[in-house]
Motif scaffolding. Sequence first.
Motif, short mmCIF file in Angstrom:
data_model
loop_
_atom_site.label_atom_id
_atom_site.label_comp_id
_atom_site.label_asym_id
_atom_site.label_seq_id
_atom_site.Cartn_x
_atom_site.Cartn_y
_atom_site.Cartn_z
N ILE A 1 -46.20 -38.72 21.23
CA ILE A 1 -46.93 -37.48 20.97
C ILE A 1 -46.22 -36.65 19.91
N LEU A 2 -44.90 -36.52 20.04
CA LEU A 2 -44.13 -35.74 19.05
C LEU A 2 -44.14 -36.42 17.69
N ALA A 3 -44.20 -37.75 17.68
CA ALA A 3 -44.23 -38.48 16.40
C ALA A 3 -45.48 -38.15 15.59
N ASN A 4 -46.54 -37.76 16.28
CA ASN A 4 -47.78 -37.41 15.60
C ASN A 4 -47.88 -35.92 15.31
N ALA A 5 -46.80 -35.18 15.54
CA ALA A 5 -46.79 -33.74 15.31
C ALA A 5 -45.53 -33.36 14.53
N PRO A 6 -45.50 -33.62 13.22
CA PRO A 6 -44.29 -33.36 12.43
C PRO A 6 -43.85 -31.91 12.43
N VAL B 1 -33.97 -33.75 24.17
CA VAL B 1 -33.10 -32.87 23.37
C VAL B 1 -31.63 -33.16 23.68
N ALA B 2 -31.31 -33.26 24.98
CA ALA B 2 -29.93 -33.51 25.39
C ALA B 2 -29.44 -34.87 24.90
N SER B 3 -30.35 -35.84 24.78
CA SER B 3 -29.99 -37.18 24.32
C SER B 3 -29.96 -37.30 22.81
N GLY B 4 -30.40 -36.25 22.12
CA GLY B 4 -30.36 -36.24 20.66
C GLY B 4 -31.59 -36.80 19.98
N TYR B 5 -32.63 -37.14 20.75
CA TYR B 5 -33.83 -37.72 20.14
C TYR B 5 -34.88 -36.68 19.79
N ALA B 6 -34.67 -35.46 20.20
CA ALA B 6 -35.56 -34.36 19.84
C ALA B 6 -34.71 -33.11 19.68
N ARG B 7 -35.29 -32.12 19.08
CA ARG B 7 -34.61 -30.84 18.95
C ARG B 7 -35.59 -29.72 19.26
N GLN B 8 -35.06 -28.56 19.63
CA GLN B 8 -35.90 -27.42 19.97
C GLN B 8 -35.66 -26.31 18.96
N GLU B 9 -36.73 -25.82 18.37
CA GLU B 9 -36.67 -24.69 17.46
C GLU B 9 -37.55 -23.59 18.03
N GLU B 10 -36.89 -22.59 18.64
CA GLU B 10 -37.60 -21.52 19.35
C GLU B 10 -38.49 -22.14 20.42
N ARG B 11 -39.81 -22.02 20.30
CA ARG B 11 -40.70 -22.52 21.35
C ARG B 11 -41.24 -23.92 21.05
N ARG B 12 -40.85 -24.51 19.94
CA ARG B 12 -41.42 -25.79 19.54
C ARG B 12 -40.40 -26.91 19.67
N PHE B 13 -40.89 -28.11 19.99
CA PHE B 13 -40.06 -29.30 20.11
C PHE B 13 -40.45 -30.28 19.00
N LEU B 14 -39.43 -30.88 18.35
CA LEU B 14 -39.66 -31.81 17.26
C LEU B 14 -38.77 -33.03 17.44
N LEU B 15 -39.18 -34.16 16.88
CA LEU B 15 -38.32 -35.33 16.87
C LEU B 15 -37.12 -35.06 15.97
N SER B 16 -35.99 -35.70 16.28
CA SER B 16 -34.77 -35.52 15.49
C SER B 16 -34.53 -36.70 14.57
N ALA B 17 -33.54 -36.55 13.68
CA ALA B 17 -33.19 -37.63 12.76
C ALA B 17 -32.60 -38.83 13.49
#
Length: 268
Positions: A34-39, A66-82
């Motif tokens: 789901i996150l992969a389809n929401a850049p 997020v804790a595993s490093g596969y996503a990150r949180q920016e304020e209220r939004r979650f995104l995939l990480s590098a």
Amino acid sequence: MENETESNAPAAPNAQASRDLVGSLQKGLGVLEILANAPDGMTLTEVANEAGLTRAGARRLLLTLVASGYARQEERRFLLSARLLGLARTWMGGAALWHYAEPIMRRISETLGESCSAAVLEGEEVVYVARVAGRRIVSVALNVGTRLPAYCTSMGRILLSDLDTAELTRFLAQAAISAKTERTMTDRAALTEAVVLAGARGYAIVDQELELGLRSIAVPIRDKTGRIAAALNVSTQSARFTCAEMEQTILPLLQAGAREIEDFLALQ
């Protein structure tokens, strides 16, 4: 909790398969898709609705990512990480590719008498996926699996040049940057310029920023879509080559080697 009560009756095939699956992992992978389809990222509520989860369930999965490093949180939004991108690139550049690339890298190494390496980007670091050691000894011990900071290595700057402006800005804003030597570039604006320049030139030279006396030059290895799948470099002692001599002598060999490896990637 699973019911582990034994029964004399054989389990139905679907029931047996269901017991062998880890439901939470399936849900977590679904959230990754789901996150992969929401850049631009998604809120907790949006992820929960899309995945068909409760807010509490979605929150646990997102915070685990997020804790595993596969996503990150920016304020209220979650995104995939590098990190996930690095994992995908590591898979794309698997054993078959580096088995094919080794003779090419060995030829470069033997021609120059220097080490030749390849790496991919994972998080804030480059990870060595192939290496042919040169005849000359450098004090940095490098092997397949070695991790080095991306910001102060030639391969790192080449790999970072594949990020768009927003991605690069986020990367450098979040990266832990410190001086490894008196020559290390730590100013984020200057690093941005160095990465952009590397992308424009098609190569990067890092002069004693990781270790005094060590210079390196790197070029990209692109997949069939044109994206940078890995970086190829040669490291040498500063007494052996000036930066200008690296451009004249080493760069053409690296570029030719990268093209051979890219021909293999184009067939995959």
